[in-house]
Each structure stands twice: as C-alpha cells, then as structure tokens.
Design a protein around this motif. Structure first.
Motif: not given
Lengths: 92, 92, 92, 92, 92
Positions: A84-86, C8-12, C26-27, C36-39
């Motif tokens: 992930y990129n952040s 950010g973003n997520v790669v899979c 990524l939020i 608050k938390g990441l989602m």
C-alpha cells in the motif's frame, strides 16, 4: 472493507448444506495497523495462506463472492494485499 | 461470521407469522476467546445443543439460511465448530 | 454515509476476478471532525485524490455504485466534499 | 436479533409516504440483561405494549416483516418474549 | 432507526451521477437524548430544516426511500419527530 491477517482455519462437521466445500479461515482483524479481534471468514479465492494480509468484504457482497447461489457467509476474503502507498499511516 | 456458545433457548407465543416453527437459541458471543454479550439467533440446522460452540451469519444471509421465503431473522447458526487450527490464538 | 480523507491506495495482485479494474483507496475516517481508523474503499468516480475529503456509502449501495454486476466491495467513495454549511459543528 | 423493552411510542406528522400507518415504538435495548440505549422500531405485530420484552430484527428483514412493499424501516418487533431457559445467564 | 437533529448541509460538485439532485443533510445523532457524532444523510422528504429532530433509516431501506432506482445513499431522513410518549426516558 476490512483488513486482516490469516492466522488459521476452522473445521466443522455439522453445518448448513450450503456451506459444504467452503473453506473457512481464522482472521485477525487489523485496524490502522493494530491487531484486534478474531473473525471467521469464507475464502472464495482458495489461495490465502497463513501470515498473509488480506482484505475482506462483509454482508451480501461476501455471500455473492462465491458465485454459487445463497451461501450463508457474511465475511469473505476477496484480495491479498501486496503493498500500500501512503506516507502518513500504517495499514498492516 | 460470529462465534458463540449455545446457552439456552427463548420461547415466545405472540410472534410474527413467518417465525412459526423457527427454533430460537440463546447464544453467548465469544470474541477472541472471551465471552461477551448474549444474542438471540435462529437455528436452521435444528441440531445445535447447549454448551456447543457454533458460528453464525447475520443479516440477509441469516434470513436466507432457512430456505423458506422471507423469515424475519437476522442471526442464524450455520455450523457447529469441531476444532480450529492456529498456533497463535484462542477462538473458543 | 461516512466522511473520510484519502490518504493513499492499496495494491493487490491475487484478488477476486470481479475486483479487476477497481481502484482501491486508503481512507482515514473522520467522525465529527476527528481522525479515526483507516479503511479500504473502492473508487467508482476514479477522480478522488490524496488529501481530499470524500463521503462514502457502505454495504450493497457501495457494490451497486460501480454499475457492473456483483462487485465484492462494501465501501465506496461517491462524492468529494466541496464545503458544508453549519454554524455549530466541524465535519472535516 | 436484538432484545428490548417497550417504553413508549413516537409520533410524527411529516413523514415518508411509505410510513403511513406504521406504528413506531420507543424501545430500550437490553444487552445481557442490562438496559442500554433507546431505539425507535416499527411494530408489524401491532400488539406489543409498554413494559413488554420483545425481540427485534434489523435491516432488510425488518422492512420485509411488514409485508407491504418497500417500507423505510430498519428495525422491527417480531416477537414478544414469554420466557427463556438458561441456568447461566440473564436476558431480560 | 436512528434519531438525529438537522444541523446543516453538505455540498459537493464531483459526485456519483446517481446522486445528482439528492439533498445531503448534516445530522447530529442523538442516543438516549445525548448528542453524539455527526452523520451525512440523504433527504427524500425535501422538507427537513435545521434544528428539527428527525428519524433516519440506514442501508438498503435508505437507498429505496428515494424511489428512483439505485441511489448510493445508506442513510436517509424518513420522518420528522413531532413528539414522543414515555414517562421513563428522554429521546431528543
């Protein structure tokens, strides 16, 4: 979508007929990079292994991810996180 | 999917017509091996007994698990846990 | 509807076939103006960028927002917040 | 399925047309025998009275319990609890 | 069903095409008479004003309340609370 780590699997003999053939994984949820509670999830990909970080969908999207009618599963692994990129936060 | 232990049952006479014949169990939820709050769940398997660890689905997957039209149940027992494999955590 | 900030973003690579082509962000959730938390969320708009405040829908409304059959996504960005009007509270 | 006690009712004049004729009850949720927050629920049974312990379903099962198309209700009383059997816990 | 107070509105230009024309309100949730977190909700009634206490439905019942296909909204105002009857508790 929930982030978690595969930590094991669950076996049950008496079960709903629509669950036959569904692999059940034991998942440790991660919230903002912190380990939290354990969850049981179905594995439509059939490839997630212990120690991998995965992301999961819940409710009817989980049931639909198996693509075989009405499966009584409300949490399913739908991807394995490569990276992930952040610059600001920790996900896993 | 939720993990719980069967601890009793619930009886009600006045109820929604679509609930007639549905067995209602009293379930103690377990989160990461710790007992938590009580829940009421339907039992489509009709075989879960007191003291057994079960896993449950919620929302529309619970309603669909009875396979008889629109049942007003949002939590259902769909498997009885025989064992689980993990070196790192306690589920039940 | 949830308010969050793109961080950010997520790669899979291994993933559910119905997720191919879906951008995953990524939020950081914001509750009453507090981080608050990441989602992880899908991005049907394809335009949300890092640092922007967005609002998101969950469950089957998220899956439907992609408009291409059954997508295993339970959280989706459906708007970018320009401004809000309130004399009494802080949203972002 | 949620357990609660009927503690009153709610009246509103301006409302969604699909809510006309739907009785709205004020419910005190009970978690493991302890009173918790207040909730507003629809009453498809039309028989639940103040002081009674009831159980409720949420989300689309609640909406379907009225049996008249798409009712914008996400919590509904579907049974009145007569008794429960358990030597180990307190439900109400 | 959630109880809240209208405290403002939210404006966004880039958004999902199915959100065009949907009014978005800023809602302060009330739990057992206590103000809690802020939420963003759609307004199918088009009549709720700042300061009014309203009740809201979530998930697919919220999306269906707009009566125009698949709207990516998971929380909607469906009634304005005139009064409630209870000798034992405070709702608003």
């Amino acid at each position: 979508m929930i982030v978690g780590k595969v930590v094991g699997n669950v076996v049950c003999t008496p079960k709903h007929p629509a669950l036959i053939g569904i692999r059940l994984l034991l998942i440790r949820q991660y919230v903002s990079g912190q380990p939290k509670g354990l969850m049981v999830a179905g594995d439509p990909l059939q490839t997630a292994g212990a120690g991998e970080f995965v992301y999961l969908v819940d409710s009817s999207e989980a049931a639909a991810s198996f693509r075989r009618g009405k499966v009584p599963v409300d949490l399913a692994v739908v991807g394995i996180i490569d990276r992930y990129n952040s610059t600001k936060c920790t996900l896993t």
